[in-house]
Design an enzyme around this catalytic site. Structure first.
Site, PDB file in Angstrom:
ATOM      1  N   ASP A  75       0.395  -1.482  -0.326  1.00 50.58           N
ATOM      2  CA  ASP A  75       0.067   0.054  -0.297  1.00 50.58           C
ATOM      3  C   ASP A  75       0.606   1.642  -0.041  1.00 50.58           C
ATOM      4  O   ASP A  75       1.892   1.325   0.428  1.00 50.58           O
ATOM      5  CB  ASP A  75      -1.006  -0.433   1.054  1.00 50.58           C
ATOM      6  CG  ASP A  75      -2.442   1.452   1.389  1.00 50.58           C
ATOM      7  OD1 ASP A  75      -3.244   0.462   1.045  1.00 50.58           O
ATOM      8  OD2 ASP A  75      -1.999   2.435   1.197  1.00 50.58           O
ATOM      9  N   ASP A  88       4.332   2.029  -4.378  1.00 48.20           N
ATOM     10  CA  ASP A  88       3.348   2.867  -5.023  1.00 48.20           C
ATOM     11  C   ASP A  88       2.934   1.764  -5.897  1.00 48.20           C
ATOM     12  O   ASP A  88       4.083   1.586  -7.054  1.00 48.20           O
ATOM     13  CB  ASP A  88       3.865   4.401  -5.331  1.00 48.20           C
ATOM     14  CG  ASP A  88       3.111   4.907  -6.171  1.00 48.20           C
ATOM     15  OD1 ASP A  88       2.115   4.534  -6.727  1.00 48.20           O
ATOM     16  OD2 ASP A  88       3.172   6.207  -6.245  1.00 48.20           O
ATOM     17  N   VAL A  89       1.718   1.393  -6.560  1.00 48.03           N
ATOM     18  CA  VAL A  89       1.451   0.751  -7.958  1.00 48.03           C
ATOM     19  C   VAL A  89       2.289   1.495  -9.441  1.00 48.03           C
ATOM     20  O   VAL A  89       2.248   0.398  -9.985  1.00 48.03           O
ATOM     21  CB  VAL A  89      -0.167   0.112  -7.473  1.00 48.03           C
ATOM     22  CG1 VAL A  89      -0.521  -0.741  -6.608  1.00 48.03           C
ATOM     23  CG2 VAL A  89      -1.432   1.775  -8.610  1.00 48.03           C
ATOM     24  N   SER A 108     -14.569  -1.948 -11.806  1.00 49.63           N
ATOM     25  CA  SER A 108     -15.323  -1.427 -11.454  1.00 49.63           C
ATOM     26  C   SER A 108     -17.023  -1.318 -12.557  1.00 49.63           C
ATOM     27  O   SER A 108     -16.672  -0.962 -14.138  1.00 49.63           O
ATOM     28  CB  SER A 108     -15.663   0.674 -10.746  1.00 49.63           C
ATOM     29  OG  SER A 108     -16.802   0.724 -10.726  1.00 49.63           O
ATOM     30  N   TYR A 131     -12.457   7.518 -14.758  1.00 45.71           N
ATOM     31  CA  TYR A 131     -12.734   6.473 -13.976  1.00 45.71           C
ATOM     32  C   TYR A 131     -13.000   5.597 -14.550  1.00 45.71           C
ATOM     33  O   TYR A 131     -12.121   4.327 -14.787  1.00 45.71           O
ATOM     34  CB  TYR A 131     -13.188   6.614 -12.650  1.00 45.71           C
ATOM     35  CG  TYR A 131     -13.077   5.180 -11.708  1.00 45.71           C
ATOM     36  CD1 TYR A 131     -12.183   5.265 -10.584  1.00 45.71           C
ATOM     37  CD2 TYR A 131     -14.460   4.774 -10.743  1.00 45.71           C
ATOM     38  CE1 TYR A 131     -12.652   4.361  -9.280  1.00 45.71           C
ATOM     39  CE2 TYR A 131     -14.555   4.021 -10.664  1.00 45.71           C
ATOM     40  CZ  TYR A 131     -13.927   3.236  -9.503  1.00 45.71           C
ATOM     41  OH  TYR A 131     -13.828   2.728  -8.661  1.00 45.71           O
TER      42      TYR A 131
HETATM   43  P1  NDP Z   1      -9.890   2.678   0.142  1.00 48.19           P
HETATM   44  O1  NDP Z   1     -10.047   4.225  -0.830  1.00 48.19           O
HETATM   45  O2  NDP Z   1     -10.595   2.299   0.804  1.00 48.19           O
HETATM   46  O3  NDP Z   1      -8.080   1.726   0.020  1.00 48.19           O
HETATM   47  C1  NDP Z   1      -7.839   1.993  -1.816  1.00 48.19           C
HETATM   48  C2  NDP Z   1      -6.403   1.762  -1.429  1.00 48.19           C
HETATM   49  O4  NDP Z   1      -5.690   2.095  -2.079  1.00 48.19           O
HETATM   50  C3  NDP Z   1      -6.005   2.163   0.178  1.00 48.19           C
HETATM   51  O5  NDP Z   1      -5.681   1.691   1.317  1.00 48.19           O
HETATM   52  C4  NDP Z   1      -5.078   3.962  -0.313  1.00 48.19           C
HETATM   53  O6  NDP Z   1      -4.042   4.067   0.255  1.00 48.19           O
HETATM   54  C5  NDP Z   1      -4.295   2.414  -2.176  1.00 48.19           C
HETATM   55  N1  NDP Z   1      -4.306   3.255  -2.989  1.00 48.19           N
HETATM   56  C6  NDP Z   1      -4.194   4.371  -3.207  1.00 48.19           C
HETATM   57  N2  NDP Z   1      -3.503   5.027  -4.234  1.00 48.19           N
HETATM   58  C7  NDP Z   1      -2.139   3.692  -4.861  1.00 48.19           C
HETATM   59  C8  NDP Z   1      -1.035   3.756  -5.323  1.00 48.19           C
HETATM   60  N3  NDP Z   1      -0.535   4.640  -6.057  1.00 48.19           N
HETATM   61  N4  NDP Z   1      -0.675   3.153  -5.461  1.00 48.19           N
HETATM   62  C9  NDP Z   1      -0.557   1.837  -4.046  1.00 48.19           C
HETATM   63  N5  NDP Z   1      -1.335   1.787  -2.871  1.00 48.19           N
HETATM   64  C10 NDP Z   1      -2.742   3.218  -2.920  1.00 48.19           C
HETATM   65  O7  NDP Z   1     -10.785   2.255  -2.053  1.00 48.19           O
HETATM   66  P2  NDP Z   1     -11.948   0.686  -2.039  1.00 48.19           P
HETATM   67  O8  NDP Z   1     -11.505   0.131  -0.862  1.00 48.19           O
HETATM   68  O9  NDP Z   1     -12.992   1.383  -2.069  1.00 48.19           O
HETATM   69  O10 NDP Z   1     -11.527   0.417  -3.897  1.00 48.19           O
HETATM   70  C11 NDP Z   1     -10.869  -0.872  -3.541  1.00 48.19           C
HETATM   71  C12 NDP Z   1     -10.243  -0.919  -5.886  1.00 48.19           C
HETATM   72  O11 NDP Z   1     -12.257  -1.096  -5.609  1.00 48.19           O
HETATM   73  C13 NDP Z   1     -10.277   0.380  -5.839  1.00 48.19           C
HETATM   74  O12 NDP Z   1     -10.151   0.127  -6.997  1.00 48.19           O
HETATM   75  C14 NDP Z   1     -11.449   0.693  -6.726  1.00 48.19           C
HETATM   76  O13 NDP Z   1     -11.063   1.466  -7.447  1.00 48.19           O
HETATM   77  C15 NDP Z   1     -12.211  -0.452  -6.319  1.00 48.19           C
HETATM   78  N6  NDP Z   1     -14.012  -0.092  -6.375  1.00 48.19           N
HETATM   79  C16 NDP Z   1     -14.443   0.434  -5.500  1.00 48.19           C
HETATM   80  C17 NDP Z   1     -16.052   0.646  -5.339  1.00 48.19           C
HETATM   81  C18 NDP Z   1     -16.904   1.081  -4.087  1.00 48.19           C
HETATM   82  O14 NDP Z   1     -17.776   0.999  -4.156  1.00 48.19           O
HETATM   83  N7  NDP Z   1     -15.345   0.447  -3.083  1.00 48.19           N
HETATM   84  C19 NDP Z   1     -16.747   0.297  -6.196  1.00 48.19           C
HETATM   85  C20 NDP Z   1     -16.471  -0.482  -7.280  1.00 48.19           C
HETATM   86  C21 NDP Z   1     -14.596  -0.631  -7.245  1.00 48.19           C
HETATM   87  P3  NDP Z   1      -4.196   6.069   1.057  1.00 48.19           P
HETATM   88  O15 NDP Z   1      -4.988   5.045   1.877  1.00 48.19           O
HETATM   89  O16 NDP Z   1      -2.588   5.535   0.877  1.00 48.19           O
HETATM   90  O17 NDP Z   1      -4.447   6.158  -0.086  1.00 48.19           O
END
Ligand code: NDP
Length: 245
Positions: free
Chosen positions: A37, A61-62, A140, A153
């Site tokens: 993460d 960082d991905v 998504s 997005y």
């Molecule tokens: P959250 O924001 O709760 O979690 C996302 C996580 O990704 C966080 O821990 C964040 O870290 C991390 N992150 C962000 N940018 C990077 C990066 N560059 N490198 C590594 N880690 C990173 O989101 P969700 O759990 O809701 O979403 C997870 C996935 O599901 C995403 O791809 C989202 O698009 C997808 N999704 C979610 C939906 C929803 O309704 N929640 C619906 C459809 C798809 P940090 O906290 O440090 O920013």
């Protein structure tokens, strides 16, 4: 019997939300997991909570090629192999096109599309050598229908679908499966930040009349990770409560 006994998994964006729910279920099903993460400290804390040597947290960082290579390397170094890769990390930067900046467009494309590509490529290289593996990309429903205020997005999440299918074709003969999940409205920090009006409008579109829980995406990820989905590759599974069927 557990579904993922002895398997090694890596989940990007695994410190919270859907990623953490997936990692938690994988551990419950017998896997050992690397949480990668942007927030390395949060990943470390989450890994500690998952307990006794079953999880490792690392900063990644991905969008950074070296970070992704190192995260995959950490899984192999610590646990010996990599069986499951979940490309889950993601962000939203919503605005209509009138207001969206090019930076916000590019940032979202970079994290979702480039990040998923780097993860698929790095994990695929290890899995190809092993002759087995399952890669799960979190798209998504926005990538299927397009969301108002989410040109960035929606494009990114549709891009992940095309990439999943192309990678599935490249890796199939090596015993590596690549599938995607399209969640709908799932209750996490990402969606709890939505204005109430937007939340209500989405709820009205859901035949099951409720938001999904992260664990309900995690159970589908577990299915794709384990041998119960052994003849599935290039598939896109919707987890939406029936929205946009
Ligand atoms: P959250 O924001 O709760 O979690 C996302 C996580 O990704 C966080 O821990 C964040 O870290 C991390 N992150 C962000 N940018 C990077 C990066 N560059 N490198 C590594 N880690 C990173 O989101 P969700 O759990 O809701 O979403 C997870 C996935 O599901 C995403 O791809 C989202 O698009 C997808 N999704 C979610 C939906 C929803 O309704 N929640 C619906 C459809 C798809 P940090 O906290 O440090 O920013």
């Amino acid at each position: 019997m557990t579904l993922l006994e002895g398997r090694i998994a890596l989940v990007t964006g695994g410190a919270r939300g859907i990623g953490l729910a997936i990692a938690t279920m994988f551990v419950e099903q017998g896997a050992r997991v690397v949480l990668a993460d942007l927030d390395g400290a949060a990943a470390g804390r989450a890994a500690e909570e998952l307990g006794d040597g079953r999880a490792l947290g690392t900063r990644c960082d991905v969008t950074a090629e070296d970070d992704v290579r190192d995260a995959v390397g950490a899984a192999v170094e610590r646990f010996g192999r990599l069986d499951v890769m979940v490309n889950n990390a993601g962000v939203t930067r919503d605005a209509t096109m009138r207001k969206m900046t090019l930076d916000d467009f590019r940032a979202v494309l970079d994290i979702h599309v480039t990040g998923t590509w780097l993860g698929t490529r790095a994990a695929g290289a290890v899995m190809r050598e092993q002759g087995s593996g399952s890669i799960i990309n979190i798209s998504s429903i926005a990538g299927k229908v397009g969301n108002f205020g989410q040109t960035n997005y929606s494009a990114a999440k549709a891009g992940i679908v095309g990439m999943t299918k192309a990678a599935a074709k490249e890796l199939a003969r090596s015993g590596v499966r690549v599938n995607a999940i399209q969640p709908g409205l799932i209750r996490t920090a990402m969606t709890e930040a939505m204005p109430q009006q937007a939340w209500d409008a989405k709820m009205a579109e859901i035949p099951m009349a409720r938001a999904g829980e992260p664990s309900e995406v995690a159970s589908v990820a577990t299915f794709l990770a384990c041998d119960m989905s052994s003849y599935m590759t290039g598939a896109v599974l919707e987890v939406t409560g029936g929205r946009y069927m």
